[in-house]
Design a protein around this motif. Structure first.
Motif, PDB file in Angstrom:
ATOM      1  N   UNK A 174     -28.019  34.683 -53.429  1.00 17.60           N
ATOM      2  CA  UNK A 174     -28.945  34.535 -52.306  1.00 17.60           C
ATOM      3  C   UNK A 174     -29.286  33.066 -52.054  1.00 17.60           C
ATOM      4  N   UNK A 175     -29.513  32.310 -53.124  1.00 12.94           N
ATOM      5  CA  UNK A 175     -29.819  30.888 -52.944  1.00 12.94           C
ATOM      6  C   UNK A 175     -28.660  30.143 -52.295  1.00 12.94           C
ATOM      7  N   UNK A 176     -27.444  30.466 -52.718  1.00  8.32           N
ATOM      8  CA  UNK A 176     -26.269  29.822 -52.122  1.00  8.32           C
ATOM      9  C   UNK A 176     -26.150  30.174 -50.643  1.00  8.32           C
ATOM     10  N   UNK A 177     -26.367  31.425 -50.307  1.00  9.03           N
ATOM     11  CA  UNK A 177     -26.274  31.843 -48.913  1.00  9.03           C
ATOM     12  C   UNK A 177     -27.428  31.268 -48.079  1.00  9.03           C
ATOM     13  N   UNK A 178     -28.576  31.083 -48.714  1.00 10.55           N
ATOM     14  CA  UNK A 178     -29.678  30.429 -47.995  1.00 10.55           C
ATOM     15  C   UNK A 178     -29.288  29.011 -47.569  1.00 10.55           C
ATOM     16  N   UNK A 179     -28.699  28.277 -48.506  1.00 15.35           N
ATOM     17  CA  UNK A 179     -28.279  26.905 -48.199  1.00 15.35           C
ATOM     18  C   UNK A 179     -27.154  26.904 -47.166  1.00 15.35           C
ATOM     19  N   UNK A 180     -26.243  27.862 -47.285  1.00 19.67           N
ATOM     20  CA  UNK A 180     -25.119  27.941 -46.355  1.00 19.67           C
ATOM     21  C   UNK A 180     -25.589  28.269 -44.936  1.00 19.67           C
ATOM     22  N   UNK A 181     -26.548  29.191 -44.823  1.00 23.03           N
ATOM     23  CA  UNK A 181     -26.998  29.647 -43.510  1.00 23.03           C
ATOM     24  C   UNK A 181     -28.094  28.763 -42.925  1.00 23.03           C
ATOM     25  N   UNK A 182     -28.720  27.942 -43.731  1.00 18.75           N
ATOM     26  CA  UNK A 182     -29.777  27.076 -43.236  1.00 18.75           C
ATOM     27  C   UNK A 182     -31.107  27.770 -43.085  1.00 18.75           C
ATOM     28  N   UNK A 183     -31.247  28.999 -43.593  1.00 17.80           N
ATOM     29  CA  UNK A 183     -32.524  29.713 -43.551  1.00 17.80           C
ATOM     30  C   UNK A 183     -32.465  30.807 -44.605  1.00 17.80           C
ATOM     31  N   UNK A 184     -33.599  31.463 -44.789  1.00 15.91           N
ATOM     32  CA  UNK A 184     -33.638  32.525 -45.793  1.00 15.91           C
ATOM     33  C   UNK A 184     -32.813  33.732 -45.350  1.00 15.91           C
ATOM     34  N   UNK A 185     -31.952  34.221 -46.235  1.00 14.50           N
ATOM     35  CA  UNK A 185     -31.128  35.407 -45.991  1.00 14.50           C
ATOM     36  C   UNK A 185     -31.759  36.586 -46.711  1.00 14.50           C
ATOM     37  N   UNK A 186     -32.105  37.605 -45.942  1.00 16.35           N
ATOM     38  CA  UNK A 186     -32.706  38.795 -46.543  1.00 16.35           C
ATOM     39  C   UNK A 186     -31.661  39.570 -47.345  1.00 16.35           C
ATOM     40  N   UNK A 187     -32.065  40.024 -48.518  1.00 18.89           N
ATOM     41  CA  UNK A 187     -31.232  40.913 -49.331  1.00 18.89           C
ATOM     42  C   UNK A 187     -31.919  42.283 -49.348  1.00 18.89           C
ATOM     43  N   UNK A 188     -31.256  43.283 -48.762  1.00 20.04           N
ATOM     44  CA  UNK A 188     -31.752  44.653 -48.776  1.00 20.04           C
ATOM     45  C   UNK A 188     -30.933  45.464 -49.788  1.00 20.04           C
ATOM     46  N   UNK A 189     -31.595  46.432 -50.415  1.00 20.68           N
ATOM     47  CA  UNK A 189     -30.954  47.231 -51.459  1.00 20.68           C
ATOM     48  C   UNK A 189     -31.064  48.707 -51.106  1.00 20.68           C
ATOM     49  N   UNK A 190     -29.920  49.397 -51.191  1.00 24.07           N
ATOM     50  CA  UNK A 190     -29.841  50.811 -50.829  1.00 24.07           C
ATOM     51  C   UNK A 190     -29.420  51.622 -52.045  1.00 24.07           C
ATOM     52  N   UNK A 191     -30.007  52.802 -52.186  1.00 25.43           N
ATOM     53  CA  UNK A 191     -29.608  53.770 -53.229  1.00 25.43           C
ATOM     54  C   UNK A 191     -29.785  53.198 -54.630  1.00 25.43           C
ATOM     55  N   UNK A 192     -30.957  52.664 -54.926  1.00 29.02           N
ATOM     56  CA  UNK A 192     -31.261  52.221 -56.289  1.00 29.02           C
ATOM     57  C   UNK A 192     -31.488  53.477 -57.131  1.00 29.02           C
ATOM     58  N   UNK A 193     -30.615  53.691 -58.122  1.00 30.08           N
ATOM     59  CA  UNK A 193     -30.594  54.970 -58.818  1.00 30.08           C
ATOM     60  C   UNK A 193     -31.639  55.094 -59.910  1.00 30.08           C
ATOM     61  N   UNK A 194     -31.967  54.001 -60.564  1.00 34.32           N
ATOM     62  CA  UNK A 194     -32.802  54.086 -61.764  1.00 34.32           C
ATOM     63  C   UNK A 194     -34.025  53.193 -61.625  1.00 34.32           C
ATOM     64  N   UNK A 195     -35.194  53.663 -62.082  1.00 32.28           N
ATOM     65  CA  UNK A 195     -36.395  52.826 -62.010  1.00 32.28           C
ATOM     66  C   UNK A 195     -36.252  51.489 -62.729  1.00 32.28           C
ATOM     67  N   UNK A 196     -35.434  51.446 -63.809  1.00 35.12           N
ATOM     68  CA  UNK A 196     -35.266  50.188 -64.539  1.00 35.12           C
ATOM     69  C   UNK A 196     -34.576  49.135 -63.672  1.00 35.12           C
ATOM     70  N   UNK A 197     -33.610  49.560 -62.839  1.00 35.30           N
ATOM     71  CA  UNK A 197     -32.945  48.615 -61.941  1.00 35.30           C
ATOM     72  C   UNK A 197     -33.933  48.120 -60.892  1.00 35.30           C
ATOM     73  N   UNK A 198     -34.722  49.024 -60.362  1.00 34.44           N
ATOM     74  CA  UNK A 198     -35.729  48.630 -59.370  1.00 34.44           C
ATOM     75  C   UNK A 198     -36.731  47.646 -59.977  1.00 34.44           C
ATOM     76  N   UNK A 199     -37.139  47.901 -61.222  1.00 34.56           N
ATOM     77  CA  UNK A 199     -38.089  47.013 -61.887  1.00 34.56           C
ATOM     78  C   UNK A 199     -37.517  45.610 -62.073  1.00 34.56           C
ATOM     79  N   UNK A 200     -36.225  45.536 -62.404  1.00 35.40           N
ATOM     80  CA  UNK A 200     -35.579  44.225 -62.547  1.00 35.40           C
ATOM     81  C   UNK A 200     -35.600  43.458 -61.223  1.00 35.40           C
ATOM     82  N   UNK A 201     -35.298  44.152 -60.138  1.00 31.94           N
ATOM     83  CA  UNK A 201     -35.293  43.494 -58.832  1.00 31.94           C
ATOM     84  C   UNK A 201     -36.696  43.041 -58.432  1.00 31.94           C
ATOM     85  N   UNK A 202     -37.702  43.823 -58.829  1.00 30.49           N
ATOM     86  CA  UNK A 202     -39.080  43.423 -58.529  1.00 30.49           C
ATOM     87  C   UNK A 202     -39.465  42.185 -59.327  1.00 30.49           C
ATOM     88  N   UNK A 203     -39.005  42.079 -60.577  1.00 30.46           N
ATOM     89  CA  UNK A 203     -39.282  40.895 -61.398  1.00 30.46           C
ATOM     90  C   UNK A 203     -38.756  39.642 -60.715  1.00 30.46           C
TER      91      UNK A 203
END
Length: 762
Positions: free
Chosen positions: A618-647
């Motif tokens: 995401x940081x690389x794409x932010x620099x490439x695009x010249x602005x913040x690039x949103x990262x959306x996540x679909x079908x997160x299967x496990x609460x532990x994965x969601x918790x990592x992304x929230x961290x």
């Protein structure tokens, strides 16, 4: 238009975080119960012995006696493969059959000497004795049984049976096929009575020397070839007659099983008649077999023996576990019951530890005898005790008759038994259609076993399997996704206030999201809206593949979007920037990247390295695009994965402060280095609620496609979605708002919406 009764309450998804302290307290509180269950699980016989009845006894007696008739001649033949006197095969068979029922979770498995294990023992005995003649074959066999049993017992007790799953079925089929071919070739000189061939060298040398010395064939060939014709002829005839006369199919089955015993009886009788009045036998015979357990003693292990068998221990343990567990699982599936691999490994371990006190060599599950036992209608593992009684009878009452058993007959019994272990052309053809990599493992294992030893064949199969597995994890498939419009639409109803006034009905187009180059649907695929991309990775995000996935994401986005448009001079250009004005101009028609949607349907685990890789992308794409690039996540299967992304604050983008910081830095940042402005406060991501303003919460979308179901759930965090359509619409909405603000001049450069819906400053 649906009436108000069709509206349903919107479901907001969130998960309560359970602390490690709470998990530890729960574990300690339940530890006594876990310990009790563990101890009880070590003796599965306690769960069914109280239900044992007379009908089970009759079925077990029949099955046990049937297997006993087969195992006696097979055991003596396998002992010859192991370079041991024939009685050691009987010792091995007896102990395995007696002890296994205490720990068994399989009713069908038959423990005892097997062809593959006997081959390994024989090659080990030959290797050690040739280098140190003071060490005897039985001494090596006992040491192998003791130490392989100890290792297997440890693996089972600590519940490491999962290691078996790392070795695929083609690897097992490969070394079993290679071993069967090796054993068959090794028995051919005995079948023809040729003594000049050294059967302890590699199979290709035995094969060549066999034809070289073929003119030295003795009268043994008559016993050998007739035995082969009898064994295969009776089996084929009984199968045909069983299909033609189903009423008598079991009679033909039991007669077919008795063909080994009948062959040995008549072959021995004929050999005895030939030897009447002769001091030297014209054929090779078994000769003296001591009665009883003459080798029973406490194992005495010398240092020289331990150092000698050490190279064979890993392959020995692998054979013990793999052969046994694979057979047990197969017959469990066929007969509709589940085995416990860890418990089966404990049974194998204890059996071989106990067997070392009887002078036996390592034993494991036998495919051919297990098939016979299952077909005979066995009901419980107690049937093994009845088979052991047959072996005991042979050891104490029949050993004088064993003197005249022809070696050619035993060779025919062995060849007939191991031939079924060779995977045929149909298996190879199906394997080639399923996976060329697994076919490579199978073929390589057979070739290595044929040209060297079974040890090297096992190491080759296991090594190749692990390498291919690691390669698949480290280099997962990466898909760029497009979408296909579906003919069905979802009705949506929007309202502006709690009184549900000004109801508006509209239709939202549904899409199917597939690989852009899908072989069947590729011609229907269309791109996502400009500035929005979607991709999928068919593997977990972990340290072996984190860098690869990050590079794939960055490369995929850069090839489909343009940079911020600013062309740097040669002096200002970074050392790793190989772009030119020409390449930048050629891509001016591409859209700037606004959002990347990551389909996590195939992601079952996300570790710190994988999380950092997403942050870096995401940081690389932010620099490439010249602005913040949103990262959306679909079908997160496990609460532990969601918790990592929230961290990592992917639930509330953009991350405040230094956007290039590491989530879990390997090397802490130097305090003497330049300090960046961290004026923005870290938000409380665990307590943050939906980012929409209070006045925006009154605007909702209710899905009413299924009258009896629920509405499509919404996550508490706006960048986590339960459908790809929802993610795309969210990204399109935020892009539309940002474009409006940019056109009105209300949005300054580099200012982005922290929620992906509306800028927080407006």
């Amino acid at each position: 238009m649906p009436n108000s009764s069709a509206f349903k309450e919107e479901i907001i998804i969130d998960y309560e975080n359970v602390s490690h302290k709470h998990q530890t307290q729960e574990f300690l509180r339940n530890l006594p119960e876990y310990t009790k269950e563990y101890i009880i699980s070590l003796f599965p016989i306690a769960s069914w012995l109280h239900r044992y009845n007379l009908m089970w006894l009759v079925r077990d007696l029949i099955a046990g006696a049937t297997v006993g008739i087969v195992i006696v001649p097979q055991s003596m033949g396998y002992a010859k493969i192991a370079e041991l006197p024939p009685q050691y095969g009987l010792y091995t068979a007896f102990v395995g059959l007696c002890v296994y029922c205490l720990f068994a979770t399989s009713k069908d498995i038959s423990i005892g000497p097997t062809a593959v294990m006997s081959l390994l023992v024989g090659q080990t005995v030959t290797r050690i004795v040739s280098s140190d003649p003071t060490i005897t074959g039985p001494e090596i066999a006992v040491a192998l049984s003791l130490f392989t049993g100890i290792i297997a017992m440890f693996i089972g007790l600590v519940r490491l049976g999962i290691l078996v799953d790392f070795i695929p079925a083609p690897a097992i089929a490969g070394f079993m096929s290679g071993s069967a071919i090796t054993i068959t070739i090794g028995q051919m000189p005995k079948l023809f009575g040729i003594k000049a061939v050294n059967t302890q060298v590699s199979s290709y040398l035995i094969f060549g020397n066999f034809f070289k010395h073929l003119p030295e064939t003795k009268v043994d060939v008559a016993f050998g070839l007739v035995s082969m014709v009898w064994l295969y002829g009776v089996r084929y005839a009984c199968q045909v007659l069983g299909r033609r006369y189903p009423k008598y199919s079991m009679h033909f089955f039991f007669f077919s099983i008795m063909r080994n015993g009948l062959l040995v009886i008549f072959g021995t009788l004929l050999a005895f008649l030939i030897n009447i009045g002769k001091e030297t036998s014209p054929i090779s015979i078994l000769k003296t077999v001591p009665a009883g357990f003459t080798a029973m003693a406490i194992p005495t292990i010398r240092t020289e023996v331990i150092s000698g068998i050490a190279p064979s221990l890993p392959s020995g343990v692998i054979i013990l576990i793999l052969e046994h567990v694979a057979i047990a699982k197969s017959f469990g599936r066929i007969n509709d019951y589940t085995i416990n691999p860890d418990q089966e490994i404990i049974a194998i371990g204890f059996t071989n530890i106990w067997a070392s006190f009887f002078g036996a060599y390592p034993s494991t599950g036998s495919f051919s005898r297990t098939a016979i036992k299952a077909r005979s209608g066995v009901k419980t593992p107690i049937a093994g005790i009845f088979s052991a009684l047959i072996v005991l009878l042979a050891l104490y009452a029949l050993t004088p008759a064993f003197y005249y058993i022809p070696d050619a007959v035993l060779a025919a019994v062995v060849i007939h038994a191991v031939a079924d272990l060779v995977s045929g052309p149909s298996y190879v053809k199906r394997l080639a259609a399923v996976s060329l990599w697994e076919l490579l493992i199978f073929v390589a294992t057979v070739i290595v076993t044929f040209f060297s030893t079974v040890e090297y064949g096992i190491y080759a199969s296991v090594g190749m399997s692990i390498v291919i597995l690691l390669f698949r994890i480290a280099r997962p498939r990466f898909w760029g996704l497009g979408r296909i419009p579906l003919s069905s639409s979802v009705h949506s109803v929007s309202y502006e206030d709690e009184k549900k006034q000004q109801i508006i009905t509209s239709e939202l187009q549904n899409y199917l999201y597939v690989h852009e180059q899908h072989p069947s649907l590729g011609k229907f695929v269309e791109s996502l809206p400009d500035g929005i991309l979607m991709c999928r990775v068919d593997e977990s995000f972990t340290y072996p593949n984190s860098s690869f996935i990050s590079d794939k994401i960055i490369s995929y986005c850069k090839t489909r979007t343009r940079t911020s448009g600013k062309i740097l001079s040669k002096g200002d250009r970074g050392w790793n920037d190989d772009s030119t004005p020409a390449t930048i101009a050629a891509r001016n028609n591409l859209p700037r990247l606004h959002a990347l949607i990551l389909d996590f349907a195939s992601v079952n685990r996300l570790d710190s390295s994988g999380l950092q890789a997403i942050v870096d992308a995401q940081n690389t794409l932010n620099r490439y695009s010249g602005h913040h690039v949103e990262f959306h996540f679909v079908n997160i299967l496990h609460p532990a994965i969601r918790r990592c992304l929230i961290v990592a604050e992917f639930g509330t983008q953009p991350r405040p402060g230094d956007s290039r910081k590491e989530v879990l830095p390997i090397v802490p940042a130097s305090r003497d280095g330049p300090q960046r402005n961290n004026s923005h406060q870290q938000p409380d991501t665990e307590n943050q609620i939906d980012s929409s303003d209070e006045d925006e919460k009154a605007v909702r979308t209710e899905f009413v496609e299924f009258q009896g179901g629920i509405l499509l759930p919404k996550d508490r965090y706006p960048f986590f979605h339960w459908s790809a359509d929802e993610a795309v619409r969210s990204a399109v909405d935020s892009l539309s708002i940002l474009q409006t603000l940019e056109e009105s001049g209300e949005l300054e450069d580099e200012q982005v919406a922290p929620t992906g819906n509306v800028p927080s400053s407006h």
